[in-house]
Design a protein around this motif. Structure first.
Motif, short mmCIF file in Angstrom:
data_model
loop_
_atom_site.label_atom_id
_atom_site.label_comp_id
_atom_site.label_asym_id
_atom_site.label_seq_id
_atom_site.Cartn_x
_atom_site.Cartn_y
_atom_site.Cartn_z
N GLY A 1 11.90 8.47 3.37
CA GLY A 1 10.55 7.93 3.63
C GLY A 1 9.42 8.92 3.39
O GLY A 1 8.27 8.63 3.72
N ILE A 2 9.72 10.10 2.82
CA ILE A 2 8.66 11.10 2.70
C ILE A 2 7.74 10.75 1.53
O ILE A 2 8.21 10.50 0.41
CB ILE A 2 9.24 12.52 2.49
N GLN A 3 6.44 10.72 1.78
CA GLN A 3 5.46 10.45 0.73
C GLN A 3 5.05 11.78 0.12
O GLN A 3 4.38 12.60 0.77
CB GLN A 3 4.24 9.77 1.35
N PRO B 1 0.80 -1.23 0.00
CA PRO B 1 0.00 0.00 0.00
C PRO B 1 0.84 1.28 0.00
O PRO B 1 0.44 2.27 -0.59
CB PRO B 1 -0.82 -0.09 1.29
N THR B 2 2.01 1.26 0.62
CA THR B 2 2.85 2.47 0.65
C THR B 2 3.29 2.83 -0.76
O THR B 2 3.21 3.99 -1.18
CB THR B 2 4.07 2.24 1.56
N GLN B 3 3.72 1.81 -1.50
CA GLN B 3 4.13 2.03 -2.89
C GLN B 3 2.92 2.45 -3.74
O GLN B 3 3.01 3.31 -4.62
CB GLN B 3 4.74 0.75 -3.44
N ALA B 4 1.77 1.86 -3.45
CA ALA B 4 0.54 2.21 -4.17
C ALA B 4 0.20 3.68 -3.98
O ALA B 4 -0.16 4.37 -4.92
CB ALA B 4 -0.61 1.33 -3.70
N PHE B 5 0.33 4.15 -2.76
CA PHE B 5 0.02 5.56 -2.48
C PHE B 5 0.93 6.47 -3.29
O PHE B 5 0.48 7.42 -3.93
CB PHE B 5 0.17 5.86 -0.98
#
Ligand SMILES: Nc1nc2c(ncn2[C@@H]2O[C@H](COP(=O)(O)O)[C@@H](O)[C@H]2O)c(=O)[nH]1
Ligand code: MN
Ligand code: MN
Length: 279
Positions: free
Chosen positions: A57-59, A20-24
């Motif tokens: 780690g910043i989105q 999900p992190t990569q998806a976001f």
């Protein structure tokens, strides 16, 4: 994923389903899935600050223009500047505008000139640098517009950037409160739409809880509210002050990514501004 058959939408398992992190990251930056696209005739600004070499780690959200208001490194080492520049290069914004903060020691020529006369005991890793390593440190920032007491016009917005902050523990770009800082604020022209400073003005996201003190600059507040009146004042500097405020005309954004314990957990702040009528 979705497919359309016989007028019916069918959801299938997404290729990023298990991450999900990569998806976001993928859907946010490429398709603005998690924030509505900005209204017609607006420009979306993405504000970050005080990333302190901790960008991994910043989105990053969807937007048009990235604003970074300083402290992108810990000490302004060329290796840190290169790493930051590489990170910028991988971001999809049309424009990226950056100023220095008090941690970008090598960007402050007067500070470095004084430091070489001393024994460097405060900054051992800076002491290892040869002047030729940092003389031209700004030129390492190839993936952004770097502002230092200067301005640029982007998409019709006039943006001014300045790194100075009130003296605190003798870092880079520190000046005494009062006339010395006011001399720098007096360089800001009228007609600026967006002001970028490293630190806050008095009273707007400038509270330091551990000291029960406001530390924003009084002369910066007076300059912003009584003379320059930008639509947006973006800054960082006081990590605890992360957040957004308005005085009814100017919006004040403290976009400090790092918390007071230097964890890069505060999300970037997104702000839409109507395009200037002449653009
Ligand atoms: N009392 C004050 N505290 C300050 C001031 N400037 C910064 N700080 C504190 O340090 C951290 C980190 O700042 P950094 O520049 O080292 O990244 C900040 O969040 C405050 O807690 C100041 O002028 N006065
Ligand atoms: Mn900082
Ligand atoms: Mn700082």
């Amino acid at each position: 994923m979705s497919a359309m058959a016989h007028g019916k939408v069918t959801i299938t398992v997404d290729e990023y389903s298990s991450n999900p992190t990569q998806a976001f990251t993928h859907y946010n930056i490429n398709q603005s899935r998690f924030q509505p696209p900005h209204p017609a005739g607006h420009t979306r600004f993405v504000c970050v600050s005080d990333t302190h070499s901790r960008t991994d780690g910043i989105q990053m959200p969807y937007g048009d223009v990235l604003l970074h208001t300083g402290d992108f490194t810990e000490l302004g080492l060329p290796s840190e500047v290169k790493k930051f520049n590489d990170w910028l290069g991988g971001l999809p914004y049309e424009f990226k505008v950056v100023i220095a903060g008090n941690h970008e020691l090598t960007f402050d020529k007067d500070f470095m000139a004084e430091l070489v006369k001393q024994d460097y005991y405060r900054f051992p890793s800076v002491s290892k640098l040869k002047p030729e390593d940092f003389d031209n440190v700004q030129s390492l920032l190839t993936n952004c517009v770097y502002l230092q007491d200067s301005d640029v016009t982007i998409k019709g917005f006039r943006i001014y950037g300045t790194p100075w902050t009130p003296w605190f523990n003798g870092w880079g770009f520190n000046l005494p409160r009062g006339q010395s800082l006011l001399d720098k604020w007096n360089l800001i022209p009228e007609g600026i739409d967006i002001l970028m400073t490293h630190g806050p003005p008095l009273g707007f996201r400038d509270w330091v809880p551990k000291e029960l003190q406001r530390v924003g600059c009084v002369e910066l507040l007076n300059t912003v509210q009584k003379r320059v009146r930008p639509k947006l004042h973006a800054f960082g500097g006081i990590h605890e002050g992360y957040g957004i405020m308005t005085d009814g005309y100017t919006t004040f954004i403290n976009a400090s990514t790092c918390t007071v314990s230097f964890q890069p957990t505060n999300p970037p702040i997104v702000f839409d501004l109507p395009n200037p009528s002449s653009s």
